[in-house]
Design an enzyme around this catalytic site. Structure first.
Site, mmCIF file in Angstrom:
data_model
loop_
_atom_site.group_PDB
_atom_site.id
_atom_site.type_symbol
_atom_site.label_atom_id
_atom_site.label_comp_id
_atom_site.label_asym_id
_atom_site.label_seq_id
_atom_site.Cartn_x
_atom_site.Cartn_y
_atom_site.Cartn_z
ATOM 1 N N CYS A 1 -19.052 25.966 0.303
ATOM 2 C CA CYS A 1 -19.943 25.431 1.330
ATOM 3 C C CYS A 1 -20.906 26.538 1.774
ATOM 4 C CB CYS A 1 -19.135 24.910 2.516
ATOM 5 S SG CYS A 1 -18.382 26.234 3.497
ATOM 6 N N GLU B 1 -12.135 29.729 0.105
ATOM 7 C CA GLU B 1 -12.884 30.964 -0.147
ATOM 8 C C GLU B 1 -12.847 31.877 1.080
ATOM 9 O OE1 GLU B 1 -15.344 27.527 -2.007
ATOM 10 O OE2 GLU B 1 -14.012 27.848 -0.298
#
Length: 335
Positions: free
Chosen positions: A289, A263
């Site tokens: 995360c 990401e």
């Protein structure tokens, strides 16, 4: 789509195949697999030898061996017609290969079939009804599970094509079957983008876990990213990250990890190329995360779609929801 053809001798399966081929179906025959084996053994092709060799392949590769060998050549973006299916296990292999599989049983009266067999003049073909019946007795069924089992194949047929009359009538039957049986199975947008994210993940150089993300706007991909060490540094799989190469226990030694997340890379790659991600959707093979979550929120992304839960990821998901970012998990059935 795969259409499988089966039927008795002289029923006219070749005419059905020719019609489908003219409609952009790629033709294959399980008999060609047998012919390849005969050529490899430098043996002359006869009907008896074809039967014996086909049975031998079923012994060595399993009852569905001929279809399994052929299936290796098939790709998912084409329509196929497969002739000479003679065992129910071959039907099972082809059904498993394609979500859109139809088995058509081609048939005609015995006298019509014998006349056609005589007209084609192949060596070793039966000349009388008695000879035809004797030949077909070997093909219709057997106690040997690896031998031809045409009657068992007929029981699995999705449709029967009668070929006793004119070619025009045969073609009309086939056309009607096609129009009834053909349908599109397109992936949803979520499935489409997540499947692309999985392909992107295959580029990851991380030795512990391959993760990737795809950012879209208006159903258009604007950025992709996969996890690995930063640009210009030694790849993780080449020893570039001490934590990953040490196979640290999950959740530990995070301060030693030099890999950027999927990401994170998708967002920074967009910034690197001057592409705005605000208002977009990010598809990730894992839920983000905490660090990536904060980047997603601050980058202005509207939605996170993920496939698998990231360890210790509940805090991240709660933060996304608090910030007004939509969160969806794709289940195994639709991803």
């Amino acid at each position: 789509m795969i259409i499988g053809l089966s039927g008795r001798n002289g029923a006219g399966k070749g005419e059905v195949l020719a019609f489908l081929r003219s409609r952009s179906f790629y033709p294959h025959s399980l008999s060609d697999v047998i012919r390849e084996e005969l050529r490899r053994q430098e043996l002359e092709e006869t009907r008896e030898r074809m039967i014996e060799t086909g049975n031998a392949i079923r012994v060595s590769h399993g009852p569905g061996g001929l279809a399994a060998l052929l299936a290796e050549k098939l790709v998912p973006d084409r329509n196929y017609v497969v002739d000479s299916i003679r065992h129910p296990a071959e039907v099972d292999v082809l059904r498993a290969r394609a979500s859109r599989f139809q088995l058509w049983w081609v048939d005609a009266d015995e006298s019509v079939r014998l006349e056609r067999i005589r007209a084609r003049g192949r060596g070793g073909d039966p000349e009388t009804l008695a000879a035809l019946r004797a030949l077909e007795a070997r093909e219709l069924g057997s106690a040997d599970p690896t031998a031809q089992q045409l009657l068992a194949v007929q029981e699995q047929a999705d449709a029967t094509v009668r070929n006793d009359a004119t070619l025009a009538e045969l073609h009309a039957q086939i056309q009607a079957l096609l129009e009834r049986s053909y349908f599109f199975e397109r992936p949803s947008w979520d499935e489409y983008f997540m499947s692309i994210a999985r392909v992107v993940a295959s580029r990851s150089n991380c030795v512990k876990r391959k993760v990737a993300a795809v950012i879209t706007r208006d159903r258009r991909i604007i950025s992709t990213g996969y996890n690995g060490t930063p640009r210009g540094t030694l790849n993780c799989n080449e020893g570039g990250c001490p934590r990953c190469n040490g196979f640290a226990e999950g959740g530990t030694r995070l301060d030693e990890c030099l890999c950027s997340h999927g990401e994170e890379n998708a967002i920074t790659q967009a910034a690197y190329h001057g592409v705005m991600v605000k208002g977009g959707t990010i598809y990730s093979t894992f839920s983000p995360c905490l660090m990536c979550t904060k980047m997603i929120i601050n980058a202005g992304l509207d939605e996170v779609v993920y496939n698998v839960d990231y360890p210790l990821g509940e805090v991240s998901l709660n933060l996304l929801r608090e910030a007004g970012v939509k969160v969806r998990k794709l289940s195994a059935g639709n991803a």
